[in-house]
Design an enzyme around this catalytic site. Structure first.
Site, PDB file in Angstrom:
ATOM      1  N   GLY A 174       0.827  -1.197   0.000  1.00  0.00           N
ATOM      2  CA  GLY A 174       0.000   0.000   0.000  1.00  0.00           C
ATOM      3  C   GLY A 174       0.863   1.249   0.000  1.00  0.00           C
ATOM      4  O   GLY A 174       1.962   1.255   0.557  1.00  0.00           O
ATOM      5  N   GLY A 176      -0.509   4.612   0.670  1.00  0.00           N
ATOM      6  CA  GLY A 176      -1.206   5.752   1.241  1.00  0.00           C
ATOM      7  C   GLY A 176      -0.513   6.284   2.475  1.00  0.00           C
ATOM      8  O   GLY A 176       0.614   5.900   2.802  1.00  0.00           O
ATOM      9  N   SER A 179       0.662   3.753   5.239  1.00  0.00           N
ATOM     10  CA  SER A 179       1.866   3.064   4.793  1.00  0.00           C
ATOM     11  C   SER A 179       3.103   3.932   4.961  1.00  0.00           C
ATOM     12  O   SER A 179       4.122   3.502   5.522  1.00  0.00           O
ATOM     13  CB  SER A 179       1.718   2.671   3.318  1.00  0.00           C
ATOM     14  OG  SER A 179       2.967   2.342   2.741  1.00  0.00           O
ATOM     15  N   ASP A 305     -16.237   7.097  10.991  1.00  0.00           N
ATOM     16  CA  ASP A 305     -15.716   6.388   9.825  1.00  0.00           C
ATOM     17  C   ASP A 305     -16.734   5.511   9.117  1.00  0.00           C
ATOM     18  O   ASP A 305     -16.578   5.213   7.936  1.00  0.00           O
ATOM     19  CB  ASP A 305     -14.529   5.503  10.246  1.00  0.00           C
ATOM     20  CG  ASP A 305     -13.341   6.305  10.726  1.00  0.00           C
ATOM     21  OD1 ASP A 305     -13.466   7.534  10.870  1.00  0.00           O
ATOM     22  OD2 ASP A 305     -12.283   5.707  10.988  1.00  0.00           O
ATOM     23  N   HIS A 438       7.871  37.279  10.580  1.00  0.00           N
ATOM     24  CA  HIS A 438       9.138  36.799  10.030  1.00  0.00           C
ATOM     25  C   HIS A 438      10.061  36.420  11.175  1.00  0.00           C
ATOM     26  O   HIS A 438      10.105  37.115  12.190  1.00  0.00           O
ATOM     27  CB  HIS A 438       9.802  37.893   9.189  1.00  0.00           C
ATOM     28  CG  HIS A 438      11.168  37.511   8.709  1.00  0.00           C
ATOM     29  ND1 HIS A 438      11.369  36.704   7.618  1.00  0.00           N
ATOM     30  CD2 HIS A 438      12.404  37.806   9.206  1.00  0.00           C
ATOM     31  CE1 HIS A 438      12.665  36.525   7.442  1.00  0.00           C
ATOM     32  NE2 HIS A 438      13.314  37.186   8.389  1.00  0.00           N
TER      33      HIS A 438
END
Length: 460
Positions: A174, A176, A179, A305, A438
């Site tokens: 894999g 992604g 991985s 999910d 900065h």
């Protein structure tokens, strides 16, 4: 049959805050958990993996500080047992906090066991039946394990985190973000790592130039990357694992001590008994939801999910916010309000919000782009971390920001500069005319936006 105003199945990122909200409104709530409290994020996702990423980063810095004038004599020693113990402590602390929160509320009943639907209103757990007017499914997902690997002792993101010895060799199937995170961290721990990816690039959802830059970062971490590796399977051989690939071109074989599967996830909906309800699933088993996260049964919601609408901790928590607002708040949040955003915690990290170049082209949107390589940013040069680039996309007709992809040191933090402007619906000129501190990486975002390039559709 025990009766409740609401039943929540699962204690992932959406479940516990929803339980406390419902309970705070005087509702009697049952929250059911068959495993460890906290879901994927706490147990096998964000908390443990980012703890490992932090340890891997320390090892990398210890070995690679000579150009900064820092020298360490001797080899850097990695103690995976200690790394695991630190991770276990963090996870345990989360468990304790969740249990204390849930058990400390008189209107919440924490029920341990596996939930199975009996009908649209009833659920069985450990032989006991429960009834509620409202039911919220928050069952999450698990790693997908193809049949080709079930005869060997493969690892997943869960079992990988239980190792106490560093693998000598590690093959990962894999390409992604799961991985790549494990590949880089275990390479830094000392494993010889190889990634096999069926496609022609890592991070296949990303723009080609970003994927190429990610691949360079991964290869520079000492990891072997084998793309276009089709017909991947694994077999036992002489007490080791033989990973076979490229069957069409004459099969090749890699011998390894450990094999990690990172080929996607499937929802934990297959054994919920949803066939006894009117809840509709898509072809992959994810629960279909509307803009308010209701399922096809109006008093049943799906969060996290299992609804295929995010698959991240932050989207799961936002699912709670959507449902909670639909139930109790004057301002109703909706799924369609959400902007896609995520990060991959390789080093340096990749961060995304909104559309990328591939998606803009596919949608046929007229857009301009601002780009900046990290090698031109003073703060990155001062840190000695100049890998990566920044990309921001602007709608050529409305001057609104369409999305951004940042790859570089600190990208997972300063991506929110763009994310907040997306939610504000502001013109890109707002950031362009802002004065940033900065030296920082984000100070170059206004500079980038002063130099928009040719429309995306004209780029080659």
């Amino acid at each position: 049959m025990r009766k409740f105003d609401a039943i929540i199945i699962g204690t992932g990122q959406a479940g516990p805050p929803l339980a406390t909200s419902l309970a705070g409104k005087g509702q009697k709530v049952a929250i059911i958990e068959k495993s460890d409290l906290g879901g994927t994020c706490v147990n096998t996702g964000c908390t443990p993996t980012k703890a490992y990423v932090a340890s891997a980063r320390r090892a990398f810095v210890a070995r690679n500080s000579e150009e900064h004038g820092i020298y360490i004599e001797g080899d850097v020693q990695i103690d995976l047992k200690k790394i695991k113990a630190r991770k276990d402590k963090l996870v345990s602390e989360s468990h304790q906090g969740l249990e204390k929160m849930l058990q400390g509320e008189k209107n919440i009943s924490l029920i341990r066991g596996k939930a199975t639907f009996l009908d649209d209103h009833s659920i069985e757990v450990n032989g006991e039946n429960f009834f509620a007017e409202k039911i919220f499914i928050n069952v999450g997902g698990r790693p997908r394990v193809p049949e080709e690997f079930k005869t060997v002792d493969y690892l997943t993101n869960r079992t990988m985190l239980e190792l106490e010895e560093i693998p000598e060799e590690l093959v990962i199937v894999g390409g992604g973000y799961v991985s790549l995170e494990f590949a880089q961290m275990f390479s830094r721990f000392g494993s010889k790592v190889t990634i096999l990816e069926r496609g022609d690039q890592l991070m296949k959802k990303e723009d080609d130039d970003i994927a190429e830059a990610v691949t360079e970062i991964i290869k520079n971490s000492g990891i072997k990357v084998l793309l276009n590796s089709n017909c991947i399977k694994a077999e036992k051989e002489s007490g080791r694992i033989a990973v076979i690939y490229n069957c069409e071109e004459g099969s090749k074989k890699i011998m390894t001590s450990h094999l990690l599967l990172a080929v996607g996830r499937v929802p934990n909906t297959d054994d919920l008994g949803l066939e006894k309800t009117g809840v509709e699933l898509d072809e992959s088993g994810f629960i279909k939801v509307n803009d308010g996260l209701q399922t096809s049964v109006s008093h049943i919601w799906a969060l996290g999910d299992c609804n295929r609408e995010g698959a991240f901790t932050h989207t799961a928590y936002n699912d709670f916010q959507i449902v909670n607002s639909q139930l109790f708040e004057e301002r109703k949040r909706k799924l369609s309000d959400r902007h896609l955003c995520y990060a991959a915690y390789i080093d340096p990290p990749l961060a995304r919000v909104g559309l990328n170049e591939k998606q803009i082209r596919k949608k046929g949107i007229k857009a301009k782009v601002a780009e900046m390589p990290m090698s031109q940013i003073a703060r990155a040069k001062e840190k000695g971390e100049t890998f990566g680039k920044l990309k921001i996309f602007i709608d050529a007709e409305t001057d609104k920001i369409l999305g951004a992809t940042f790859l570089g040191t600190g990208a997972d933090e300063f991506i929110h500069t763009v994310l907040d402007q997306l939610y504000a619906g502001a013109s890109y000129q707002v950031i362009r005319d802002a004065v940033h501190i900065h030296p920082t990486v984000s100070e170059l975002i206004p500079t980038m936006l002063e130099n928009l390039k040719d429309p995306v559709e004209n780029r080659t």
